[in-house]
Design a protein around this motif. Structure first.
Motif, short mmCIF file in Angstrom:
data_model
loop_
_atom_site.label_atom_id
_atom_site.label_comp_id
_atom_site.label_asym_id
_atom_site.label_seq_id
_atom_site.Cartn_x
_atom_site.Cartn_y
_atom_site.Cartn_z
N TRP A 61 0.83 -1.20 0.00
CA TRP A 61 0.00 0.00 0.00
C TRP A 61 0.87 1.27 0.00
O TRP A 61 0.53 2.27 -0.62
N GLN A 188 -9.03 10.84 5.03
CA GLN A 188 -9.76 10.07 4.03
C GLN A 188 -9.27 8.62 4.05
O GLN A 188 -8.07 8.37 3.99
N LEU A 190 -8.23 5.32 2.55
CA LEU A 190 -7.73 4.88 1.25
C LEU A 190 -7.84 3.38 1.05
O LEU A 190 -8.20 2.91 -0.02
N LYS A 191 -7.46 2.61 2.09
CA LYS A 191 -7.44 1.16 2.02
C LYS A 191 -7.94 0.58 3.33
O LYS A 191 -7.80 1.20 4.38
N TYR A 203 -5.14 5.74 5.90
CA TYR A 203 -5.76 7.04 5.70
C TYR A 203 -4.77 8.03 5.09
O TYR A 203 -3.55 7.89 5.25
N GLN A 204 -5.32 9.04 4.44
CA GLN A 204 -4.52 10.19 4.04
C GLN A 204 -5.19 11.45 4.55
O GLN A 204 -6.41 11.63 4.41
#
Length: 211
Positions: A61, A188, A190-191, A203-204
């Motif tokens: 990731w 946010q 992400l995975k 998260y980002q």
């Protein structure tokens, strides 16, 4: 002692439970410049190193996000995630670990690898994070706390509100699957992946989030 008594005694010995003492173990760096290196790990209560399989998933990731990253490994434990990031050319890695024996072992492993861009803080992660960051923020953070203590929520919100993160920081969170976890609104997802009782989230932080 009669033969029959002797036999009974040996039978009792076999049935008597023996308390097992878990020995210290090791973690293995799975890729990068230290690929294949095994680093000693102290067997301390609550220590739960991320498995090689899960590390492989996580760093797949993070393939584009580890090189030159400024890394913070909260609840470092074995230091497995932080050392993996170092092996994959992170610019700098800081470890936070409360247990003095685990922290001392991380320092020994830093010395063994002759790293001049890593350090360990023997401290309570929540307490330290809530004091705020006056140095450079981190672009990659690992949050892998002991299970069933609700530290993930406190840690993540301290990271967000006390100047620990770059605007677009990547945050990896590893928690028990049943935990009702709520990330800061600036992050946010992400995975996400579940492996047994473990739930992994990546998260980002939004580039629009204010420090």
């Amino acid at each position: 002692m009669k033969h029959s008594d002797s036999a009974n005694w040996h039978t009792m010995r076999k049935k008597t439970p023996v308390k097992k003492v878990n020995a210290d173990g090791f973690i293995r760096i799975i890729s990068g410049k230290f690929r294949g290196r095994k680093l000693p790990v102290k067997n301390v209560e609550g220590l739960r190193p991320t498995t090689d399989r899960m590390k492989e998933t996580v760093f797949n990731w993070l393939m584009q996000d580890t090189r030159d990253a400024r890394v913070l490994d909260c609840f470092a434990g074995s230091g497995g995630l932080g050392f993996e990031a170092i092996s994959r050319f992170a610019e700098h890695t800081d470890f936070i670990e409360l247990d003095k024996y685990a922290a001392a072992q991380i320092q020994k492993n830093i010395d063994t690898l002759e790293l001049n861009h890593a350090q360990v803080f023997n401290n309570n992660s929540i307490t330290l994070l809530e004091k705020g960051n006056t140095g450079k923020p981190y672009s990659l953070v690992f949050v892998d706390p002991p299970f069933r203590k609700d530290f993930a929520h406190l840690c993540c919100h301290a990271l967000e509100t006390h100047n620990w993160l770059t605007n677009d920081a990547i945050i990896y969170v590893e928690i028990e699957k049943e935990l009702d976890f709520s990330a800061p609104k600036e992050w946010q997802l992400l995975k996400e992946k579940q492996a047994g009782q473990v739930l992994c989230k990546l998260y980002q932080r939004s580039a629009l989030a204010s420090n």
